[in-house]
Design a protein around this motif. Sequence first.
Motif, mmCIF file in Angstrom:
data_model
loop_
_atom_site.group_PDB
_atom_site.id
_atom_site.type_symbol
_atom_site.label_atom_id
_atom_site.label_comp_id
_atom_site.label_asym_id
_atom_site.label_seq_id
_atom_site.Cartn_x
_atom_site.Cartn_y
_atom_site.Cartn_z
ATOM 1 N N GLN A 138 0.370 22.875 4.628
ATOM 2 C CA GLN A 138 0.792 22.275 5.904
ATOM 3 C C GLN A 138 0.027 22.863 7.095
ATOM 4 O OE1 GLN A 138 2.808 19.752 5.442
ATOM 5 N NE2 GLN A 138 2.856 20.343 3.282
ATOM 6 N N ALA A 139 -0.651 23.999 6.872
ATOM 7 C CA ALA A 139 -1.255 24.721 7.998
ATOM 8 C C ALA A 139 -2.707 24.327 8.267
ATOM 9 C CB ALA A 139 -1.172 26.224 7.732
ATOM 10 N N LEU A 140 -3.129 23.144 7.789
ATOM 11 C CA LEU A 140 -4.529 22.727 7.983
ATOM 12 C C LEU A 140 -4.890 22.641 9.462
ATOM 13 C CD1 LEU A 140 -5.346 19.959 5.338
ATOM 14 C CD2 LEU A 140 -6.210 22.284 5.440
ATOM 15 N N ASP A 141 -3.933 22.203 10.299
ATOM 16 C CA ASP A 141 -4.219 22.051 11.736
ATOM 17 C C ASP A 141 -4.658 23.368 12.355
ATOM 18 O OD1 ASP A 141 -3.512 19.489 11.368
ATOM 19 O OD2 ASP A 141 -1.654 19.538 12.528
ATOM 20 N N SER A 142 -4.039 24.464 11.904
ATOM 21 C CA SER A 142 -4.385 25.780 12.478
ATOM 22 C C SER A 142 -5.770 26.239 12.016
ATOM 23 C CB SER A 142 -3.326 26.822 12.097
ATOM 24 O OG SER A 142 -3.298 26.954 10.683
ATOM 25 N N LEU A 143 -6.244 25.688 10.881
ATOM 26 C CA LEU A 143 -7.579 26.074 10.380
ATOM 27 C C LEU A 143 -8.681 25.228 11.009
ATOM 28 C CD1 LEU A 143 -6.847 26.312 6.521
ATOM 29 C CD2 LEU A 143 -6.622 28.115 8.218
ATOM 30 N N LEU A 144 -8.294 24.141 11.715
ATOM 31 C CA LEU A 144 -9.281 23.166 12.195
ATOM 32 C C LEU A 144 -10.398 23.783 13.044
ATOM 33 C CD1 LEU A 144 -8.676 19.544 13.274
ATOM 34 C CD2 LEU A 144 -9.992 21.002 14.776
ATOM 35 N N PRO A 145 -10.084 24.573 14.097
ATOM 36 C CA PRO A 145 -11.191 25.070 14.936
ATOM 37 C C PRO A 145 -12.237 25.856 14.136
ATOM 38 C CG PRO A 145 -9.074 25.451 16.005
ATOM 39 C CD PRO A 145 -8.767 24.994 14.620
ATOM 40 N N GLU A 146 -11.766 26.751 13.264
ATOM 41 C CA GLU A 146 -12.714 27.563 12.497
ATOM 42 C C GLU A 146 -13.493 26.701 11.502
ATOM 43 O OE1 GLU A 146 -12.840 31.558 9.671
ATOM 44 O OE2 GLU A 146 -10.927 30.967 10.585
ATOM 45 N N ALA A 147 -12.788 25.763 10.826
ATOM 46 C CA ALA A 147 -13.448 24.897 9.840
ATOM 47 C C ALA A 147 -14.529 24.046 10.508
ATOM 48 C CB ALA A 147 -12.417 24.005 9.159
ATOM 49 N N PHE A 148 -14.208 23.444 11.643
ATOM 50 C CA PHE A 148 -15.187 22.604 12.341
ATOM 51 C C PHE A 148 -16.367 23.432 12.834
ATOM 52 C CE2 PHE A 148 -13.047 18.352 13.627
ATOM 53 C CZ PHE A 148 -12.465 18.252 12.367
ATOM 54 N N ALA A 149 -16.093 24.649 13.302
ATOM 55 C CA ALA A 149 -17.179 25.514 13.785
ATOM 56 C C ALA A 149 -18.117 25.888 12.630
ATOM 57 C CB ALA A 149 -16.591 26.766 14.433
ATOM 58 N N ILE A 150 -17.536 26.134 11.452
ATOM 59 C CA ILE A 150 -18.350 26.475 10.268
ATOM 60 C C ILE A 150 -19.225 25.281 9.864
ATOM 61 C CG2 ILE A 150 -18.197 26.936 7.765
ATOM 62 C CD1 ILE A 150 -15.749 28.742 8.415
ATOM 63 N N VAL A 151 -18.641 24.079 9.873
ATOM 64 C CA VAL A 151 -19.413 22.871 9.506
ATOM 65 C C VAL A 151 -20.539 22.646 10.512
ATOM 66 C CG1 VAL A 151 -19.324 20.360 9.210
ATOM 67 C CG2 VAL A 151 -17.496 21.768 8.291
ATOM 68 N N ARG A 152 -20.243 22.870 11.799
ATOM 69 C CA ARG A 152 -21.285 22.666 12.819
ATOM 70 C C ARG A 152 -22.444 23.629 12.574
ATOM 71 N NH1 ARG A 152 -20.055 23.310 19.219
ATOM 72 N NH2 ARG A 152 -20.018 21.042 19.371
ATOM 73 N N GLU A 153 -22.133 24.875 12.267
ATOM 74 C CA GLU A 153 -23.182 25.872 12.020
ATOM 75 C C GLU A 153 -23.989 25.504 10.771
ATOM 76 O OE1 GLU A 153 -25.690 28.829 12.596
ATOM 77 O OE2 GLU A 153 -24.122 28.285 14.040
ATOM 78 N N ALA A 154 -23.287 25.078 9.705
ATOM 79 C CA ALA A 154 -23.970 24.689 8.462
ATOM 80 C C ALA A 154 -24.871 23.484 8.704
ATOM 81 C CB ALA A 154 -22.942 24.368 7.385
ATOM 82 N N SER A 155 -24.387 22.523 9.503
ATOM 83 C CA SER A 155 -25.177 21.327 9.802
ATOM 84 C C SER A 155 -26.464 21.697 10.536
ATOM 85 C CB SER A 155 -24.332 20.348 10.626
ATOM 86 O OG SER A 155 -25.107 19.245 11.004
ATOM 87 N N LYS A 156 -26.353 22.645 11.473
ATOM 88 C CA LYS A 156 -27.561 23.089 12.202
ATOM 89 C C LYS A 156 -28.584 23.665 11.230
ATOM 90 C CE LYS A 156 -25.910 25.927 15.347
ATOM 91 N NZ LYS A 156 -25.612 26.752 16.504
ATOM 92 N N ARG A 157 -28.100 24.453 10.256
ATOM 93 C CA ARG A 157 -29.019 25.133 9.337
ATOM 94 C C ARG A 157 -29.593 24.172 8.281
ATOM 95 N NH1 ARG A 157 -26.083 31.030 8.311
ATOM 96 N NH2 ARG A 157 -25.411 31.304 10.469
ATOM 97 N N VAL A 158 -28.767 23.239 7.795
ATOM 98 C CA VAL A 158 -29.189 22.398 6.671
ATOM 99 C C VAL A 158 -29.900 21.132 7.146
ATOM 100 C CG1 VAL A 158 -28.377 21.081 4.667
ATOM 101 C CG2 VAL A 158 -27.311 23.253 5.238
ATOM 102 N N LEU A 159 -29.308 20.472 8.155
ATOM 103 C CA LEU A 159 -29.854 19.179 8.596
ATOM 104 C C LEU A 159 -30.661 19.285 9.886
ATOM 105 C CD1 LEU A 159 -26.611 16.993 8.124
ATOM 106 C CD2 LEU A 159 -28.431 17.371 6.466
#
Length: 1016
Positions: A138-159
């Motif tokens: 149920q706590a996915l909402d609280s993980l959102l900022p960190e998860a999105f920040a990680i995806v943004r960083e990965a996208s910069k490195r990979v794509l």
Amino acid sequence: MALASQSHVNTFSSSSSPILTSKFHQFLSPNFTPNLLLSTECTNSINSTSNKHRLYRSDCSHRVISNRKARTVTSAALGGLLGGIFKGGADTGEATRQQYAATVQLINSLEAELSSVSDSGLRERTDELKLRARQEPQALDSLLPEAFAIVREASKRVLGLRPFDVQLIGGMVLHKGEIAEMRTGEGKTLVAILPAYLNALTGKGVHIVTVNDYLARRDCEWVGQVARFLGLTVGLIQQNMTSEERRQNYLCDITYVTNSELGFDYLRDNLAMSVDELVIRGFNYCVIDEVDSILIDEARTPLIISGPAEKPSEHYYKAAKIAAAFERDIHYTVDEKQKNVLLTEQGYADAEEVLEVKDLYDPREQWASFILNAIKAKELFLRDVNYIIRGKEVLIVDEFSGRVMQGRRWSDGLHQAVEAKERLPIQNETVTLASISYQNFFLQFPKLCGMTGTAATESSEFESIYKLKVTIVPTNKPMIRKDESDVVFRATNGKWQAVVVEISRMNKTGRPVLVGTTSVEQSDLLSTQLREAGITHEVLNAKPENVEREAEIVAQSGRLGAVTIATNMAGRGTDIILGGNAEFMARLKLRELLMPSVVKPTEGVFVSVKKAPPKKTWKVSERLFPCALSEKTSKVVEEAVQSAASSWGRRALPELEAEERLSYACEKGPTQDEVIAKLRQSFLEIAKEYKAYTEEEKKKVVAAGGLHVVGTERHESRRIDNQLRGRSGRQGDPGSTRFFLSLEDNIFRIFGGDRIQGMMRAFRVEDLPIESKMLTKALDEAQRKVENYFFDIRKQLFEYDEVLNSQRDRVYTERRRALESEDLQSLLIEYAELTMDDILEANIGPDTPKENWDFEKLIAKLHQYCYLLNDLTPELLATNSSTYDELGNYLRLRGREAYLQKRDIVDREAPGLMKEAERFLILSNIDRLWKEHLQALKFVQQAVGLRGYAQRDPLIEYKLEGYNLFIEMMAQIRRNVIYSIYQFKPVMVKDPAKTRKDGSNGSVPPASSVSSEAKV
């Protein structure tokens, strides 16, 4: 200039009017105002009273030129019907920006910290998030900022792409389970990976649904790398995959799949005869790309899996000949709105006379359905519009995307009627085994969301049927596209002439032009006209030779002076970049050089028997590339290709795997692989050379005014028109759009009503545009009528399918229970007891006085049902039944004992066989009776329609009859299964081949194998 003008005038030599000639000269003059034609006073107007309706005339050209300064330019016809609707007061998404501003700020604040984390560090962060998500789903909402920040960083490195703030907002809207409306070119593909990553952390799987195989593969290979880089597994479902491949891909954290493949896999799972055949795991979270296409455009068509019925009848050919001989409005009438045909009295009489039958509706022959389907095939299903012919096969063309729907067939004998019309071999008729509508299929997901460029106009439908809110996401850069006023002609002839003139005018300035047509036939017709006018162009439609070149045609659609004619295919999943897409062209070049060396040749299935299968080639038209490669770059590419061929094996890879490796090589993801590194280096070299040209070209295209979109017909929904408009003006680019319409267009002809018909009679001039407020309102009203009409159809389909859906859920739950249970004993005991209740109720009702109980009749029925109850006598029943309930309890006990006794008998003869037999009997009975139930419901739905005349609500009647049929079907399943179990007798069969086979593989050879036969 004079020569060019002259050549275009000659193109339309069918009209010898000097007015037209001077009008075309004006059109083609580079100084001519973009406002297509000028409104000037005309002496020969229709009549003095209709001064509201002014005709555009240009024979007074001298007067116009001399008074150029003084004249006022009025807006051309229709006053920007759609442009006006969406300009004033449109929601630009600012409210959404403010709503999510705080979360966006929080994600941005993590960027600096994460940029210093190593690649393996990012994967470790993913593992930590997984742990937290699985402990507290149920706590996915609280993980959102960190998860999105990680995806943004990965996208910069990979794509090499950093998601913009507006893309983060789009991701948050999707995570909330809403529909994100994002304009074309705003990067929806990358947005999807943000909520997909977050929701995949729970380990329950995420489905990303796209509209076709090409987009599913492209997205999986491209943005799927971000999730792979972060340690998640990414799967892809494609059309020709085996069950095992599908199962593996569905088990991945994120699975890319098309809507039809996912729907059909669900239906196939519910026809599976063993657990090993199941491919889909439970539903969790679903992101639908182009959500309006799938949940609205395709919602009128249910998904159906059919099985073969009886052999095709010669009746189809006879009916096709009769339909060809019959004349419209004499033998039959056509209702294009309802897509239906009706025979007239004369039609009935003539058909009965030709066929030498007394009644067309005689159920033994059923000639009426053959004749009606043949007439529908003749009048409503047109070649190169509704279908194309490839080899000896009729292939349906999707009316929304313009793509060929491989493997799909029209039901109820309609496909066979089209085959007979075209004099092709008729394929077997089919019967429905399983079906579901997209509405009810996607509503099974606990969490559903979607994204598209055009959803706002259908927000009420999303809300009422799917309970999905539409949220408009702001654009990254302001949109500066100019939507010109629509131009309306009386006849189609004038419209097509003006379209060619418009294309020619734009082409002279160097502006790229995209022309949207509504059918294959129209695109071919326009292509012929452009060839005659000497305008170089590309055609993108459902014809196979064009489909295969889709990617390359789109890649160059934004080039200087490019002209592209497209059916609705260009409206989805493609991005037109001004000046051309250098990186995409570089990838195509590398693909062209690499694939022949590494891909294993396949034995392709080809339709035609006369021609040999064509050799697979990846060759791309040389015109596509902006320049030839330099010698240095060519050498680098050649070395990389040689290295790949020697490392991976010459022509040793399956095509899909080779595409994946190429895709990875063309991105920026970290790699230790030497071959991939070499391919990447060669890709960057090619892209660098191409970019030098495309950047220059982009400047010229922007200076000329950007991409110009020409629409040639209104669609049945403003939303589809907006998709075409949305091709232009991406990410702040300049651009313009203009629609050319005629009062003979299907939408106005079928839905326009008397007002438009009256105007068509009033306006006699065919090749000059019309301006009229009354006309504007009438066309507007026609389009709204169409939208409402199709919404009502979808709503009605949904309401009727809701009845079926609750029944389908119950049947599929029962079936899955039978399929997955280790032991079916409890289920069969329940069946045995309920069947005993049914027999008792049918022979001695609960209200029958005890003195009237007919034990003889009851016992006869029980003996007929189960030979193990032969010991029952009237005396025995009388001693165990002082009351009706006691008698029921005693019979339930005897039914239960008989089943257990039967189970022991079979298990002694062949251990383990009874379990297999039980499962087989339950599944086969459910499938057979459900198939018959679907047929019965289809007839009920047709029959209840007529009850409206008796002031009874057809839907309520359908629900009542459907419920009664369902209760009867469930009872029938129980009775058939338990009867088959009671009568089941294993037969011992000597099978030496099996014995040898079993003996040879080291297992203990059985004396005989056991086959089973249900004696019913």
